[in-house]
Design a protein around this motif. Structure first.
Motif, PDB file in Angstrom:
ATOM      1  N   MET A   1       0.844  -1.197   0.000  1.00 39.66           N
ATOM      2  CA  MET A   1       0.000   0.000   0.000  1.00 39.66           C
ATOM      3  C   MET A   1       0.885   1.255   0.000  1.00 39.66           C
ATOM      4  O   MET A   1       1.824   1.371   0.788  1.00 39.66           O
ATOM      5  N   SER A   2       0.613   2.178  -0.929  1.00 39.65           N
ATOM      6  CA  SER A   2       1.437   3.381  -1.042  1.00 39.65           C
ATOM      7  C   SER A   2       1.171   4.325   0.120  1.00 39.65           C
ATOM      8  O   SER A   2       0.095   4.329   0.720  1.00 39.65           O
ATOM      9  N   ALA A   3       2.157   5.147   0.433  1.00 41.83           N
ATOM     10  CA  ALA A   3       2.025   6.098   1.533  1.00 41.83           C
ATOM     11  C   ALA A   3       1.052   7.203   1.155  1.00 41.83           C
ATOM     12  O   ALA A   3       0.819   7.490  -0.015  1.00 41.83           O
ATOM     13  N   ALA A   4       0.492   7.839   2.174  1.00 46.78           N
ATOM     14  CA  ALA A   4      -0.442   8.933   1.933  1.00 46.78           C
ATOM     15  C   ALA A   4       0.295  10.142   1.380  1.00 46.78           C
ATOM     16  O   ALA A   4       1.462  10.388   1.702  1.00 46.78           O
ATOM     17  N   TYR A   5      -0.391  10.886   0.548  1.00 48.86           N
ATOM     18  CA  TYR A   5       0.199  12.103  -0.015  1.00 48.86           C
ATOM     19  C   TYR A   5       0.367  13.158   1.074  1.00 48.86           C
ATOM     20  O   TYR A   5      -0.382  13.206   2.047  1.00 48.86           O
ATOM     21  N   ARG A   6       1.352  14.008   0.854  1.00 51.11           N
ATOM     22  CA  ARG A   6       1.676  15.049   1.829  1.00 51.11           C
ATOM     23  C   ARG A   6       1.485  16.431   1.194  1.00 51.11           C
ATOM     24  O   ARG A   6       2.029  16.713   0.131  1.00 51.11           O
ATOM     25  N   TYR A   7       0.718  17.271   1.869  1.00 47.49           N
ATOM     26  CA  TYR A   7       0.351  18.580   1.343  1.00 47.49           C
ATOM     27  C   TYR A   7       0.773  19.671   2.322  1.00 47.49           C
ATOM     28  O   TYR A   7       0.445  19.612   3.507  1.00 47.49           O
ATOM     29  N   LEU A   8       1.505  20.657   1.818  1.00 50.37           N
ATOM     30  CA  LEU A   8       1.972  21.789   2.613  1.00 50.37           C
ATOM     31  C   LEU A   8       1.293  23.061   2.122  1.00 50.37           C
ATOM     32  O   LEU A   8       1.325  23.373   0.930  1.00 50.37           O
ATOM     33  N   ALA A   9       0.675  23.802   3.041  1.00 48.08           N
ATOM     34  CA  ALA A   9      -0.013  25.049   2.700  1.00 48.08           C
ATOM     35  C   ALA A   9       0.668  26.215   3.403  1.00 48.08           C
ATOM     36  O   ALA A   9       0.752  26.248   4.631  1.00 48.08           O
ATOM     37  N   LEU A  10       1.139  27.172   2.627  1.00 48.30           N
ATOM     38  CA  LEU A  10       1.851  28.335   3.152  1.00 48.30           C
ATOM     39  C   LEU A  10       1.009  29.589   2.945  1.00 48.30           C
ATOM     40  O   LEU A  10       0.476  29.804   1.846  1.00 48.30           O
ATOM     41  N   GLY A  11       0.893  30.434   3.996  1.00 50.83           N
ATOM     42  CA  GLY A  11       0.095  31.634   3.782  1.00 50.83           C
ATOM     43  C   GLY A  11      -0.161  32.469   5.017  1.00 50.83           C
ATOM     44  O   GLY A  11       0.699  32.654   5.869  1.00 50.83           O
ATOM     45  N   ASP A  12      -1.401  32.943   5.100  1.00 46.93           N
ATOM     46  CA  ASP A  12      -1.817  33.843   6.182  1.00 46.93           C
ATOM     47  C   ASP A  12      -3.225  33.461   6.632  1.00 46.93           C
ATOM     48  O   ASP A  12      -3.560  32.277   6.658  1.00 46.93           O
ATOM     49  N   SER A  13      -4.055  34.435   6.979  1.00 49.36           N
ATOM     50  CA  SER A  13      -5.397  34.136   7.482  1.00 49.36           C
ATOM     51  C   SER A  13      -6.253  33.383   6.477  1.00 49.36           C
ATOM     52  O   SER A  13      -7.118  32.592   6.846  1.00 49.36           O
ATOM     53  N   TYR A  14      -6.026  33.626   5.189  1.00 47.27           N
ATOM     54  CA  TYR A  14      -6.822  32.958   4.161  1.00 47.27           C
ATOM     55  C   TYR A  14      -6.504  31.470   4.076  1.00 47.27           C
ATOM     56  O   TYR A  14      -7.304  30.693   3.549  1.00 47.27           O
ATOM     57  N   THR A  15      -5.345  31.078   4.567  1.00 48.09           N
ATOM     58  CA  THR A  15      -4.967  29.665   4.531  1.00 48.09           C
ATOM     59  C   THR A  15      -5.437  28.914   5.769  1.00 48.09           C
ATOM     60  O   THR A  15      -5.804  27.740   5.686  1.00 48.09           O
ATOM     61  N   ILE A  16      -5.462  29.586   6.912  1.00 49.60           N
ATOM     62  CA  ILE A  16      -5.935  28.915   8.125  1.00 49.60           C
ATOM     63  C   ILE A  16      -7.449  28.977   8.262  1.00 49.60           C
ATOM     64  O   ILE A  16      -8.040  28.273   9.079  1.00 49.60           O
ATOM     65  N   GLY A  17      -8.100  29.821   7.446  1.00 52.02           N
ATOM     66  CA  GLY A  17      -9.553  29.938   7.556  1.00 52.02           C
ATOM     67  C   GLY A  17      -9.972  30.716   8.786  1.00 52.02           C
ATOM     68  O   GLY A  17     -10.809  30.246   9.573  1.00 52.02           O
ATOM     69  N   GLU A  18      -9.403  31.892   8.971  1.00 46.48           N
ATOM     70  CA  GLU A  18      -9.716  32.742  10.122  1.00 46.48           C
ATOM     71  C   GLU A  18     -11.228  32.894  10.289  1.00 46.48           C
ATOM     72  O   GLU A  18     -11.972  33.052   9.327  1.00 46.48           O
ATOM     73  N   ALA A  19     -11.693  32.828  11.539  1.00 52.52           N
ATOM     74  CA  ALA A  19     -13.108  32.970  11.927  1.00 52.52           C
ATOM     75  C   ALA A  19     -13.924  31.711  11.689  1.00 52.52           C
ATOM     76  O   ALA A  19     -15.128  31.699  11.935  1.00 52.52           O
ATOM     77  N   LEU A  20     -13.270  30.630  11.245  1.00 52.08           N
ATOM     78  CA  LEU A  20     -13.958  29.370  10.986  1.00 52.08           C
ATOM     79  C   LEU A  20     -13.200  28.214  11.641  1.00 52.08           C
ATOM     80  O   LEU A  20     -12.017  28.346  11.948  1.00 52.08           O
ATOM     81  N   PRO A  21     -13.862  27.079  11.839  1.00 47.71           N
ATOM     82  CA  PRO A  21     -13.116  25.888  12.269  1.00 47.71           C
ATOM     83  C   PRO A  21     -12.077  25.538  11.207  1.00 47.71           C
ATOM     84  O   PRO A  21     -12.322  25.722  10.008  1.00 47.71           O
ATOM     85  N   ILE A  22     -10.936  25.039  11.613  1.00 43.92           N
ATOM     86  CA  ILE A  22      -9.864  24.732  10.678  1.00 43.92           C
ATOM     87  C   ILE A  22     -10.316  23.764   9.587  1.00 43.92           C
ATOM     88  O   ILE A  22      -9.834  23.814   8.451  1.00 43.92           O
ATOM     89  N   THR A  23     -11.272  22.912   9.908  1.00 45.04           N
ATOM     90  CA  THR A  23     -11.753  21.937   8.928  1.00 45.04           C
ATOM     91  C   THR A  23     -12.489  22.587   7.760  1.00 45.04           C
ATOM     92  O   THR A  23     -12.712  21.942   6.734  1.00 45.04           O
ATOM     93  N   GLU A  24     -12.856  23.866   7.906  1.00 38.91           N
ATOM     94  CA  GLU A  24     -13.541  24.566   6.820  1.00 38.91           C
ATOM     95  C   GLU A  24     -12.589  25.428   6.001  1.00 38.91           C
ATOM     96  O   GLU A  24     -13.005  26.093   5.041  1.00 38.91           O
TER      97      GLU A  24
END
Length: 203
Positions: A1-24
């Motif tokens: 079974m292949s390993a899971a893909y890895r995703y890196l997100a770089l940014g600011d409030s627009y990347t963390i989803g400010e004012a929302l749960p991180i899952t959104e």
């Protein structure tokens, strides 16, 4: 079974989803889209914070322990440079440096990197009483810079600015803080990234 893909997100409030749960946030919604298609992907590694400029993101990167490589990297940064009235020349230099680092994080594979344009906060309730036309002009200037640099390095470019401007007539696209995007708008960004991720990463 292949390993899971890895995703890196770089940014600011627009990347963390400010004012929302991180899952959104858009990185997590992209992860959810992929998992719904039975694609194994780890939770996104997010290096971002509300208020960060290019310089502050650079500083954070210098002190963060990264994996050896990532399968996909997104970069969305610059709104706070514009908001603070920082020098355009500084943005050019620092954004290019950040993009070079993003490509390195993607194991040197440029087409595994995507730059997202800067949304236009001038159409949000937060901006009422400000010069929305001038904000739009400045946002467009910043986006012309990051688009040209993205083209120079042959990474993907996702224009999310036009969609963000729909918030001028659609309040469902704005979070309860009156400034940041809603989960609905972030979902549209994730949807734009989904086919790109699948085409470039999935083999």
């Amino acid at each position: 079974m292949s390993a899971a893909y890895r995703y890196l997100a770089l940014g600011d409030s627009y990347t963390i989803g400010e004012a929302l749960p991180i899952t959104e946030s858009f990185p997590y919604q992209l992860m959810a889209f992929l998992r719904n298609e039975n694609i194994a992907i780890n939770a996104p590694e997010i290096i971002a914070k509300t208020g960060w400029t290019t310089q502050e993101l650079q500083t954070a990167i210098q002190h963060h322990p990264f994996l050896s490589a990532y399968d996909f990297v997104t970069l969305l940064i610059g709104v706070n440079n514009q908001y603070r009235g920082n020098a355009i020349a500084t943005y050019i230099k620092e954004f290019e440096s950040l993009l070079q680092q993003a490509i390195q994080f993607a194991n040197g594979i440029a087409h595994h990197v995507a730059v997202l344009s800067i949304p236009d906060w001038g159409v949000t309730p937060f901006a009422h009483g400000r010069d929305g036309k001038q904000i739009a002009i400045e946002i467009d200037e910043y986006n012309l810079i990051n688009k040209n640099i993205a083209a120079q390095y042959k990474v993907h470019y996702i224009d999310i600015t036009g969609g963000s401007r729909a918030a001028a007539i659609d309040n469902t696209l704005v979070a309860t803080d009156g400034l940041h995007p809603s989960a609905k708008l972030y979902q549209s960004w994730a949807a734009q990234l989904l086919p790109l991720f699948k085409k470039q990463i999935i083999r």
